[in-house]
Every structure is written in C-alpha cells, then in structure tokens.
Design a protein around this motif. Structure first.
Motif, PDB file in Angstrom:
ATOM      1  N   ARG A  73       0.821  -1.212   0.000  1.00 11.77           N
ATOM      2  CA  ARG A  73       0.000   0.000   0.000  1.00 11.77           C
ATOM      3  C   ARG A  73       0.856   1.263   0.000  1.00 11.77           C
ATOM      4  O   ARG A  73       0.468   2.282  -0.596  1.00 11.77           O
ATOM      5  CB  ARG A  73      -0.943  -0.011   1.205  1.00 11.77           C
ATOM      6  N   GLU A  74       1.992   1.206   0.678  1.00 16.72           N
ATOM      7  CA  GLU A  74       2.892   2.362   0.669  1.00 16.72           C
ATOM      8  C   GLU A  74       3.609   2.485  -0.671  1.00 16.72           C
ATOM      9  O   GLU A  74       3.851   3.591  -1.148  1.00 16.72           O
ATOM     10  CB  GLU A  74       3.912   2.247   1.810  1.00 16.72           C
ATOM     11  N   LEU A  75       3.924   1.351  -1.273  1.00 15.49           N
ATOM     12  CA  LEU A  75       4.603   1.357  -2.568  1.00 15.49           C
ATOM     13  C   LEU A  75       3.765   2.033  -3.652  1.00 15.49           C
ATOM     14  O   LEU A  75       4.290   2.813  -4.457  1.00 15.49           O
ATOM     15  CB  LEU A  75       4.932  -0.074  -3.000  1.00 15.49           C
ATOM     16  N   ILE A  76       2.478   1.736  -3.691  1.00 15.08           N
ATOM     17  CA  ILE A  76       1.640   2.284  -4.763  1.00 15.08           C
ATOM     18  C   ILE A  76       1.354   3.775  -4.570  1.00 15.08           C
ATOM     19  O   ILE A  76       0.743   4.401  -5.438  1.00 15.08           O
ATOM     20  CB  ILE A  76       0.316   1.500  -4.921  1.00 15.08           C
ATOM     21  N   LYS A  77       1.799   4.322  -3.450  1.00 11.93           N
ATOM     22  CA  LYS A  77       1.693   5.770  -3.234  1.00 11.93           C
ATOM     23  C   LYS A  77       2.896   6.508  -3.828  1.00 11.93           C
ATOM     24  O   LYS A  77       2.856   7.725  -3.991  1.00 11.93           O
ATOM     25  CB  LYS A  77       1.597   6.089  -1.742  1.00 11.93           C
ATOM     26  N   VAL A  78       3.961   5.757  -4.120  1.00 13.57           N
ATOM     27  CA  VAL A  78       5.186   6.364  -4.640  1.00 13.57           C
ATOM     28  C   VAL A  78       4.977   6.813  -6.083  1.00 13.57           C
ATOM     29  O   VAL A  78       4.330   6.123  -6.877  1.00 13.57           O
ATOM     30  CB  VAL A  78       6.367   5.370  -4.566  1.00 13.57           C
ATOM     31  N   THR A  79       5.541   7.957  -6.427  1.00  8.97           N
ATOM     32  CA  THR A  79       5.436   8.491  -7.781  1.00  8.97           C
ATOM     33  C   THR A  79       5.926   7.486  -8.820  1.00  8.97           C
ATOM     34  O   THR A  79       7.039   6.973  -8.723  1.00  8.97           O
ATOM     35  CB  THR A  79       6.280   9.776  -7.909  1.00  8.97           C
ATOM     36  N   GLY A  80       5.075   7.166  -9.780  1.00 10.28           N
ATOM     37  CA  GLY A  80       5.459   6.265 -10.862  1.00 10.28           C
ATOM     38  C   GLY A  80       5.279   4.789 -10.561  1.00 10.28           C
ATOM     39  O   GLY A  80       5.598   3.931 -11.401  1.00 10.28           O
ATOM     40  N   ILE A  81       4.755   4.450  -9.369  1.00 11.90           N
ATOM     41  CA  ILE A  81       4.562   3.047  -9.000  1.00 11.90           C
ATOM     42  C   ILE A  81       3.076   2.713  -8.962  1.00 11.90           C
ATOM     43  O   ILE A  81       2.322   3.255  -8.142  1.00 11.90           O
ATOM     44  CB  ILE A  81       5.175   2.729  -7.611  1.00 11.90           C
ATOM     45  N   GLY A  82       2.641   1.830  -9.864  1.00 13.53           N
ATOM     46  CA  GLY A  82       1.271   1.355  -9.859  1.00 13.53           C
ATOM     47  C   GLY A  82       1.199  -0.031  -9.237  1.00 13.53           C
ATOM     48  O   GLY A  82       2.226  -0.614  -8.871  1.00 13.53           O
ATOM     49  N   PRO A  83       0.001  -0.600  -9.102  1.00  7.57           N
ATOM     50  CA  PRO A  83      -0.164  -1.916  -8.483  1.00  7.57           C
ATOM     51  C   PRO A  83       0.648  -3.021  -9.156  1.00  7.57           C
ATOM     52  O   PRO A  83       1.247  -3.855  -8.475  1.00  7.57           O
ATOM     53  CB  PRO A  83      -1.668  -2.185  -8.616  1.00  7.57           C
ATOM     54  N   LYS A 118      16.520   4.369 -13.028  1.00 12.27           N
ATOM     55  CA  LYS A 118      17.182   5.210 -12.032  1.00 12.27           C
ATOM     56  C   LYS A 118      16.234   6.246 -11.434  1.00 12.27           C
ATOM     57  O   LYS A 118      16.259   6.517 -10.231  1.00 12.27           O
ATOM     58  CB  LYS A 118      18.393   5.911 -12.653  1.00 12.27           C
ATOM     59  N   LYS A 119      15.389   6.841 -12.272  1.00 12.76           N
ATOM     60  CA  LYS A 119      14.453   7.858 -11.799  1.00 12.76           C
ATOM     61  C   LYS A 119      13.476   7.266 -10.787  1.00 12.76           C
ATOM     62  O   LYS A 119      13.246   7.842  -9.717  1.00 12.76           O
ATOM     63  CB  LYS A 119      13.694   8.458 -12.979  1.00 12.76           C
ATOM     64  N   THR A 120      12.920   6.117 -11.129  1.00 12.11           N
ATOM     65  CA  THR A 120      11.981   5.459 -10.223  1.00 12.11           C
ATOM     66  C   THR A 120      12.674   5.003  -8.951  1.00 12.11           C
ATOM     67  O   THR A 120      12.122   5.106  -7.850  1.00 12.11           O
ATOM     68  CB  THR A 120      11.329   4.243 -10.915  1.00 12.11           C
ATOM     69  N   ALA A 121      13.918   4.516  -9.091  1.00 11.05           N
ATOM     70  CA  ALA A 121      14.684   4.072  -7.918  1.00 11.05           C
ATOM     71  C   ALA A 121      14.903   5.226  -6.952  1.00 11.05           C
ATOM     72  O   ALA A 121      14.801   5.059  -5.728  1.00 11.05           O
ATOM     73  CB  ALA A 121      16.016   3.482  -8.357  1.00 11.05           C
ATOM     74  N   ARG A 122      15.194   6.398  -7.489  1.00  9.66           N
ATOM     75  CA  ARG A 122      15.403   7.576  -6.636  1.00  9.66           C
ATOM     76  C   ARG A 122      14.114   7.951  -5.917  1.00  9.66           C
ATOM     77  O   ARG A 122      14.129   8.318  -4.731  1.00  9.66           O
ATOM     78  CB  ARG A 122      15.923   8.756  -7.464  1.00  9.66           C
ATOM     79  N   HIS A 123      12.986   7.886  -6.641  1.00 10.73           N
ATOM     80  CA  HIS A 123      11.691   8.165  -6.011  1.00 10.73           C
ATOM     81  C   HIS A 123      11.425   7.174  -4.879  1.00 10.73           C
ATOM     82  O   HIS A 123      10.942   7.558  -3.799  1.00 10.73           O
ATOM     83  CB  HIS A 123      10.561   8.081  -7.043  1.00 10.73           C
TER      84      HIS A 123
END
Length: 204
Positions: A73-83, A118-123
C-alpha cells in the motif's frame, strides 16, 4: 471493502491463486515471494487483501501477512509506482530485502528490479525512507509500555524493550524479536528506530 479472505485453494497459476470462500472463487494476484509460501491445493489458508476498484475492472491483491500488505500500500503511493509494478517489485525480493535496499540507498540493486529505472529508484528511496522512518517511530511510540514476556532478561533497557515490541508488531515472534535485539552491539545506539534498522539489516 475486502480486507482478508479465508478459504480453500482451488487453483494456483503464478501469480494468481483461485481461493474458494463459501462457494465463491476469488482470483487473487500475489507477489511470488508470497505465492510460493502458500499451502498445497485444497488446503485452507488466509490471505490479506488489498482491493482495487476501477471503472472497468476489480482487482484483488493478496499477501501472507499484514506487514507485506502495508508495504504494498505504501509502494503504490510512490510516484510512478502502480499496483502491477509494486507486485513485480515484491515478487523480485522479499519485503525485508526491499527495506534494507531502501535504507542503504542501494540504487544499483533497485534498478535491477523489473520496470525500475534510475528515476523510479530515486523516487523509491526518497519517498519510502520517509515512510519507514514514520513507521519505526510510530511502532516505538505505540509500544512504549510494552513488558518483556521473558522475565529472565533483567538487564534489558527501555529502548531495547520498545524495539522488541516494534519487531513483534511487524510480525516477529517474541523470542525471535528478543534474540534479534539482545544480540546487537548497542554501545553507540540509544534510539529505538536505529535498533530496529540494525536488527533488520542483520537478518538479510
């Protein structure tokens, strides 16, 4: 909202499991790290559910523990991360390994995950580190009055007791949590949050 389901496993087609609950079959998508811990077909099990409703579809995501569901649930709140990407991330490494990767800012480890650049990893690192900090602080505060079950441990400090209580809240058994904290070198650590971080790093 569906929070958890208990029933018999009818089918297992990674990453989907078909769970029969009172004659109704529920198709549940699970991370592979959870999927492979399921019992055999026709065995009864309980799965913790995250239910997503969209205009054209309803999706069930399942986990073996509440802690894994919280992380999803916390992961899908991160920018660029969907279910789907969150499910892929948790399929590629355990929840504990993911936490350590975030805590130690291991970008090279994270970009090896399917769909993570890399962008998603930084987010992930920026946003999830803040989430973990709040989570640890909350666990320590909520368990400040915790009493150690094993009364033979007389030298344990209040901070250690809080850290043990927090680990129990994360799903560890009492004896396991005590062993994780008591065996640490705590000479320079007087903070509950830091003790939890060190203990989790030791087990990966």
């Amino acid at each position: 909202m569906i929070g958890q389901l208990t029933g018999n496993i009818l089918e297992k087609h990674p990453p989907m499991v078909l769970l029969e609950v009172y004659g109704v079959g529920y198709e549940i998508n699970m991370p592979m790290t959870c999927f492979y811990k399921l019992p055999e077909l026709n065995k009864k099990t309980t799965i913790f559910i995250h239910f997503i409703v969209r205009k054209d579809i309803q999706l069930l995501f399942g986990f073996n523990s509440k802690q894994e569901r919280i992380l999803f649930r916390e992961l899908i709140k991160v920018t660029g991360i969907g279910p789907k990407l969150a499910l892929s991330i948790l399929s590629s490494m355990s929840a504990k390994q993911f936490i350590i990767s975030i805590e130690q800012e291991e970008i090279n480890t994270l970009i090896k995950l399917p769909g993570v650049g890399k962008k998603t990893a930084r987010h992930l690192i920026i946003e999830m580190k803040d989430v973990f900090k709040k989570m640890y602080n909350g666990l320590c505060e909520n368990n400040a009055e915790f009493t150690i079950i094993n009364s033979s441990i007389s030298s344990i400090t209040d901070v250690e007791a809080e850290a043990i209580a927090a680990l129990i809240a994360l799903g560890y058994k009492s004896k396991e949590a005590q062993k994780m904290i008591i065996g640490l070198d705590k000479s320079n650590e007087k903070n509950c949050e830091n003790l939890i971080k060190i203990a989790l790093r030791k087990i990966v």
